[in-house]
Scaffold this active site. Structure first.
Site, mmCIF file in Angstrom:
data_model
loop_
_atom_site.group_PDB
_atom_site.id
_atom_site.type_symbol
_atom_site.label_atom_id
_atom_site.label_comp_id
_atom_site.label_asym_id
_atom_site.label_seq_id
_atom_site.Cartn_x
_atom_site.Cartn_y
_atom_site.Cartn_z
ATOM 1 N N CYS A 79 -24.216 12.978 -18.757
ATOM 2 C CA CYS A 79 -23.781 11.610 -19.067
ATOM 3 C C CYS A 79 -24.257 10.622 -18.007
ATOM 4 C CB CYS A 79 -22.268 11.553 -19.213
ATOM 5 S SG CYS A 79 -21.396 12.204 -17.792
ATOM 6 N N GLU A 82 -14.030 9.635 -20.530
ATOM 7 C CA GLU A 82 -15.304 9.663 -19.813
ATOM 8 C C GLU A 82 -16.370 9.830 -20.877
ATOM 9 O OE1 GLU A 82 -18.302 10.446 -18.484
ATOM 10 O OE2 GLU A 82 -17.846 12.105 -17.131
ATOM 11 N N LYS A 100 -8.986 22.066 -25.087
ATOM 12 C CA LYS A 100 -9.927 22.460 -26.145
ATOM 13 C C LYS A 100 -11.320 22.311 -25.562
ATOM 14 C CE LYS A 100 -12.385 20.551 -29.135
ATOM 15 N NZ LYS A 100 -13.599 21.415 -29.019
ATOM 16 N N ALA A 101 -11.894 23.449 -25.214
ATOM 17 C CA ALA A 101 -13.245 23.406 -24.662
ATOM 18 C C ALA A 101 -14.232 23.457 -25.828
ATOM 19 C CB ALA A 101 -13.435 24.587 -23.722
ATOM 20 N N TRP A 118 -20.082 20.375 -24.120
ATOM 21 C CA TRP A 118 -20.903 21.575 -23.913
ATOM 22 C C TRP A 118 -21.952 21.419 -22.828
ATOM 23 C CZ3 TRP A 118 -25.418 19.243 -24.740
ATOM 24 C CH2 TRP A 118 -25.464 18.202 -25.663
ATOM 25 N N GLU A 124 -27.315 6.450 -26.421
ATOM 26 C CA GLU A 124 -27.427 7.361 -25.278
ATOM 27 C C GLU A 124 -28.484 8.418 -25.616
ATOM 28 O OE1 GLU A 124 -23.960 9.865 -24.518
ATOM 29 O OE2 GLU A 124 -24.464 9.911 -22.399
ATOM 30 N N GLY A 141 -16.978 13.109 -23.604
ATOM 31 C CA GLY A 141 -17.849 13.317 -24.760
ATOM 32 C C GLY A 141 -18.450 11.993 -25.186
ATOM 33 N N SER A 142 -18.780 11.902 -26.460
ATOM 34 C CA SER A 142 -19.506 10.714 -26.915
ATOM 35 C C SER A 142 -18.563 9.528 -27.143
ATOM 36 C CB SER A 142 -20.258 11.034 -28.209
ATOM 37 O OG SER A 142 -19.341 11.325 -29.236
HETATM 38 P P1 NAD Z 1 -20.104 14.902 -30.870
HETATM 39 O O1 NAD Z 1 -20.061 13.500 -30.457
HETATM 40 O O2 NAD Z 1 -19.539 15.227 -32.210
HETATM 41 O O3 NAD Z 1 -19.345 15.850 -29.828
HETATM 42 C C1 NAD Z 1 -19.264 15.605 -28.448
HETATM 43 C C2 NAD Z 1 -18.117 16.479 -27.926
HETATM 44 O O4 NAD Z 1 -16.890 16.026 -28.474
HETATM 45 C C3 NAD Z 1 -18.221 17.939 -28.359
HETATM 46 O O5 NAD Z 1 -17.791 18.755 -27.291
HETATM 47 C C4 NAD Z 1 -17.269 18.073 -29.542
HETATM 48 O O6 NAD Z 1 -16.698 19.360 -29.646
HETATM 49 C C5 NAD Z 1 -16.214 17.055 -29.207
HETATM 50 N N1 NAD Z 1 -15.637 16.443 -30.390
HETATM 51 C C6 NAD Z 1 -16.283 15.985 -31.478
HETATM 52 N N2 NAD Z 1 -15.417 15.457 -32.369
HETATM 53 C C7 NAD Z 1 -14.183 15.590 -31.820
HETATM 54 C C8 NAD Z 1 -12.886 15.225 -32.232
HETATM 55 N N3 NAD Z 1 -12.659 14.589 -33.389
HETATM 56 N N4 NAD Z 1 -11.847 15.535 -31.422
HETATM 57 C C9 NAD Z 1 -12.051 16.154 -30.239
HETATM 58 N N5 NAD Z 1 -13.255 16.503 -29.791
HETATM 59 C C10 NAD Z 1 -14.323 16.220 -30.562
HETATM 60 O O7 NAD Z 1 -21.577 15.407 -30.960
HETATM 61 P P2 NAD Z 1 -22.496 16.336 -30.088
HETATM 62 O O8 NAD Z 1 -23.698 16.553 -30.928
HETATM 63 O O9 NAD Z 1 -21.803 17.542 -29.576
HETATM 64 O O10 NAD Z 1 -22.913 15.418 -28.861
HETATM 65 C C11 NAD Z 1 -23.611 14.230 -29.207
HETATM 66 C C12 NAD Z 1 -23.434 13.172 -28.227
HETATM 67 O O11 NAD Z 1 -22.266 13.317 -27.443
HETATM 68 C C13 NAD Z 1 -24.552 13.175 -27.225
HETATM 69 O O12 NAD Z 1 -25.622 12.466 -27.738
HETATM 70 C C14 NAD Z 1 -23.958 12.467 -26.080
HETATM 71 O O13 NAD Z 1 -24.143 11.083 -26.280
HETATM 72 C C15 NAD Z 1 -22.496 12.723 -26.180
HETATM 73 N N6 NAD Z 1 -22.004 13.627 -25.133
HETATM 74 C C16 NAD Z 1 -21.573 13.061 -23.999
HETATM 75 C C17 NAD Z 1 -21.121 13.872 -22.988
HETATM 76 C C18 NAD Z 1 -20.654 13.287 -21.692
HETATM 77 O O14 NAD Z 1 -20.538 14.019 -20.708
HETATM 78 N N7 NAD Z 1 -20.334 12.005 -21.629
HETATM 79 C C19 NAD Z 1 -21.102 15.243 -23.154
HETATM 80 C C20 NAD Z 1 -21.543 15.794 -24.362
HETATM 81 C C21 NAD Z 1 -21.978 14.962 -25.361
#
Ligand code: NAD
Length: 479
Positions: free
Chosen positions: A281, A247, A172-173, A148, A378, A225-226
């Site tokens: 990130c 990433e 899946k956005a 997001w 992070e 993502g994370s």
């Molecule tokens: P999160 O870790 O649950 O989600 C991060 C992203 O992953 C979201 O878009 C979510 O929809 C997706 N996601 C979560 N579980 C998934 C799964 N099982 N399968 C597929 N997609 C899944 O938590 P959050 O609160 O949205 O973000 C928290 C942490 O995520 C942040 O603190 C940051 O460290 C990290 N993050 C990193 C980036 C990046 O660009 N590297 C981007 C967004 C969040």
């Protein structure tokens, strides 16, 4: 155009409601109020998306590269035409300022254009000698997952590279920021993309990723993502030996040497850091400053950070908008609270801003003990830690002390130090005397817990290609 702010699924070239549970409400981070909704996919919807992708795979792979490229370039033009509406929708969902949202869409447009314009060379066979050639073939169906924080740029990096390679995509956005994917799917459809080549789904992230990765038809997982989620998805992908491009998170150091221009370093760091309320990130998160200039640096940084105008994203005077969701506010409270309880000093900020919405004051911390959570997790928010160093060896050790290895930044005029730091820092990207994010034409990939694989440039397209070696006893004419 999307139906107000109620976003649907895009499967096999058609917009449809989800047959999963009730739609998910969208919340505006600027006032914490609901304003729209996004559809939820069921297992049946996902099977339809898989069937659509399978059904279009041969047609798309056989479409000549220059035609694939032309569709991407046309889609870039359509997106550019819609940039004001698309950026307004993104800003309302995400909280970034309108100017930031427009800048992000401009980079998404550039990403479609760069991949489109280079389609032929990105997919051309490479001859080793007159009897051996490497073909760059589409790897197959891609399951892509985007977060997001930068939905426009990150959707574009995955979609453009996979499409130019000849792969169908199920994207899946993020449910919190659905509109960028919707604008892109519409632009691609209007540009002539055949039905089924791009499918856009939303819903329960864990259910969707597990369902898609359970299909052996999916050949590549591309996730941003994370780190914990990336690790979980890589385990699912192991079952069907799907290739992964991950990433993940970052915790990026900036090393400021004594010869640097301190005022310029402070304004460059602060401008880049506080974009998107620090939720990037590769935003810097830990600053190491040579002791002789440490106090001057901290004073200047505190002054700049303390004067950032935080406010509504649609106010042109705003320099930093709210955080994207209440989870980030809770994370700031936890990470900064932990550091302070261990003796860290809050030089400015350190607290939520008392108004509706998810606003956090730009925060500078000093004297942060090395075992504080904010130095190990992070931070992903508008907070920077600053610490002095005495020797270059100490700076390198501290900079590399994190488990993450995404980006690093150095400020010095010494070419010798620049060369040494370029080799010594464990990061996927190093920027010297400025802060630079991702670009369409260059690869970026993380080290250590920041993931693996590359996005951007030629290498980003290779992530979605199989390299087939063709050997022949006599000269062949494939290339
Ligand atoms: P999160 O870790 O649950 O989600 C991060 C992203 O992953 C979201 O878009 C979510 O929809 C997706 N996601 C979560 N579980 C998934 C799964 N099982 N399968 C597929 N997609 C899944 O938590 P959050 O609160 O949205 O973000 C928290 C942490 O995520 C942040 O603190 C940051 O460290 C990290 N993050 C990193 C980036 C990046 O660009 N590297 C981007 C967004 C969040």
């Amino acid at each position: 155009m999307p139906d107000g702010s109620n976003y649907k699924l895009f499967i096999d070239g058609t917009w449809r409601s989800g047959t999963g549970t009730a739609d998910i409400a969208l919340i505006n981070p600027a006032n914490a109020k609901p304003f729209g909704s996004v559809a939820v996919a069921s297992a049946g919807d996902l099977d339809d998306a898989l069937n659509a992708a399978r059904g279009s795979a041969t047609l798309w792979a056989d479409t000549p590269a220059h035609e694939r490229g032309a569709i991407l370039v046309r889609a870039a033009g359509i997106l550019a035409r819609n940039i004001d509406t698309a950026a307004t929708a993104l800003s309302q969902e995400q909280g970034k300022t309108l100017a930031e949202a427009k800048g992000e869409f401009a980079r998404a447009v550039e990403t479609f254009e760069w991949n489109g314009r280079h389609a032929e060379e990105l997919t051309a066979p490479a001859s080793i000698d007159e009897k051996r050639t490497v073909l760059h073939e589409p790897a197959g169906i891609v399951a892509a997952f985007t977060p997001w924080n930068y939905p426009a740029v990150l959707n574009a990096r995955k979609l453009a590279a996979a499409l130019v390679a000849g792969c169908p995509v199920i994207l899946k956005a993020a449910e919190e920021t659905p509109s960028a994917g919707v604008y892109m799917a519409e632009a691609l459809q209007e540009a002539g993309l055949p039905a089924g080549v791009v499918n856009l789904v939303f819903g329960n992230p864990a259910m969707i990723s597990e369902h898609l990765l359970a299909s052996p038809s999916v050949r590549v997982l591309s996730f941003t993502g994370s780190t914990p989620v990336g690790r979980r998805l890589a385990k699912h992908a192991a079952e069907n030996l799907q290739r992964c491009v991950l990433e993940l998170g970052g915790h990026s150091p900036v090393v400021v040497f004594a010869d640097a221009d301190i005022s310029k370093a402070v304004s460059a760091i602060s401008e880049y850091k506080f974009e998107c309320a620090g939720q990037s990130c590769n935003a810097p998160s830990r600053i190491l400053v040579a002791r002789p200039v440490y106090e001057d640096f901290v004073d200047k940084l505190v002054e700049v950070a303390g004067n950032i105008k935080v406010g509504r994203p649609d106010d042109p005077a705003t320099e930093m908008g709210p955080m994207a969701n209440p989870r980030r506010i809770e994370a700031m409270e936890r990470l900064i609270g932990d550091a302070v309880s261990r003796g860290a000093q809050v030089k400015t900020g350190g607290a939520r801003i008392d108004q509706p919405g998810f606003y956090w004051a730009p925060t500078i911390l000093t004297e942060v003990p090395s075992d504080s959570l904010i130095l190990t997790e992070e931070p992903f928010g508008p907070v920077l830690t600053v610490a002095p160093f005495d020797t270059i060896e100490e700076a390198i050790t501290e900079a590399n002390a994190s488990d993450f290895g995404l980006a690093a930044y150095v400020f010095t005029h010494s070419h010798e130090i620049q060369r040494r730091m370029a080799r010594a820092l464990s990061a996927g990207a190093l920027s010297i005397n400025y802060l630079k994010g991702v670009s369409a034409d260059a690869p970026l990939g993380g080290l250590k817990q920041s993931g693996y694989g590359y996005e951007g440039g030629v290498e980003g397209v290779r992530s979605f290609q199989n390299l087939k070696l063709v050997n022949s006893a006599s000269p062949i004419g494939i290339a």
